[in-house]
Design a protein around this motif. Structure first.
Motif: not given
Length: 299
Positions: A242-246, A260-273, A280-283
């Protein structure tokens, strides 16, 4: 020993809370969610039950690990739902000798949400535990707390690759390289959208991207005329797969749609690339854009 695990998980889940001491001395100051989180860790590590309880809304909801790998939300922990049960649970836990030490080793906050990498050292366990926890802090109190992931022997080796894949997605997007971008997703990858209910967490399926064909159609159209969205990756860290991105995202305006410009908080599940799930959690609108919009709305 089998009974110890639920306690450790719930203890970590309850790790990020409001600043009780600050709220008492400065009642008019708004509580900053990240500071609230830090105060909760401090209360737990001091075994300070009153300070700990002051950080939670009366009906705060605490969730355990999800059983389905394509979900972020597990079942609600009923033994800690409501102030009376929460106090009873932690009064018993804090009375035990050699309680675990809990700390945040990485944290990202946006709006009401705080996402943290939680490291638990238990004198009774040979190895520490590493958890990914999401908290919703509103009006200085924790209202919802989701335990979304745990580092295991199975997923530990995926962490570095997960962050690298998140960075590769950003680079492909900024080059408007549709083929490279699409190649970073598994064929059966699932896309989700932000929940409409603030007490839920991004487990609604995307309306636009529902399968591989719609993903290909969506992103090829997005990049057909060159870069239309520029992304700045502000932060990224992983717990297992699980990777968290801002991110800060800038969209290109058109004759009919303003940029527009906005910030996004998300979580991705990544396996073997390859991305398997994207939540997407928050905008949040960029502060400068929000100020301009507010000024334009004034009579």
């Amino acid at each position: 020993m089998k009974r110890r695990l639920p306690f450790l998980l719930s203890l970590a889940l309850l790790g990020l809370g409001p600043v009780a001491a600050s709220a008492a001395t400065k009642p008019t100051a708004p509580a900053i969610p990240a500071a609230v989180v830090a105060a909760d860790f401090a209360a737990l590590n001091r075994n300070d039950l009153d300070a700990f309880m002051a950080l939670y809304a009366p009906q705060a909801q605490i969730f355990g690990l999800p059983a389905d790998p394509h979900r972020l939300v597990g079942r609600r922990l009923e033994q800690m739902y409501g102030a009376e049960r929460l106090r009873a649970h932690f009064a018993k836990a804090m009375a035990q000798p050699d309680t675990p030490h809990i700390e945040q080793t990485r944290t990202v906050a946006l709006g009401e949400l705080v996402v943290s990498r939680v490291h638990i050292t238990d004198p009774k366990r040979a190895e520490p535990q590493v958890l990914l926890v999401v908290y919703r802090v509103r009006d200085g109190l924790i209202e919802d707390l989701w335990h979304v992931g745990k580092e295991t022997a199975d997923n530990h080796a995926q962490a570095a690759g997960a962050v690298a894949t998140a960075r590769a997605l950003v680079e492909a997007n900024n080059r408007a390289d549709a083929e490279r971008f699409l190649a970073l997703f598994a064929a059966d990858a699932r896309h989700f959208r932000r929940a409409e209910d603030p007490h839920q967490l991004a487990d609604l399926p995307s309306r636009a991207v529902v399968d591989e064909a719609s993903r290909v159609k969506t992103y090829r159209a997005l990049y057909a005329d060159g870069p239309s969205v520029h992304v700045d990756l502000l932060d990224a860290f992983a717990i297992g797969d699980l990777v968290v991105t801002h991110e800060r995202i800038h969209t290109r305006g058109t004759a009919s749609v303003a940029a527009e410009t906005y910030e996004m908080l998300a979580i991705l599940r990544v396996r073997d690339g390859r991305v398997l799930d994207l939540w997407p959690l928050q905008k949040i609108a960029h502060p400068a854009d929000a100020a301009v919009a507010a000024a334009g709305a004034r009579p």
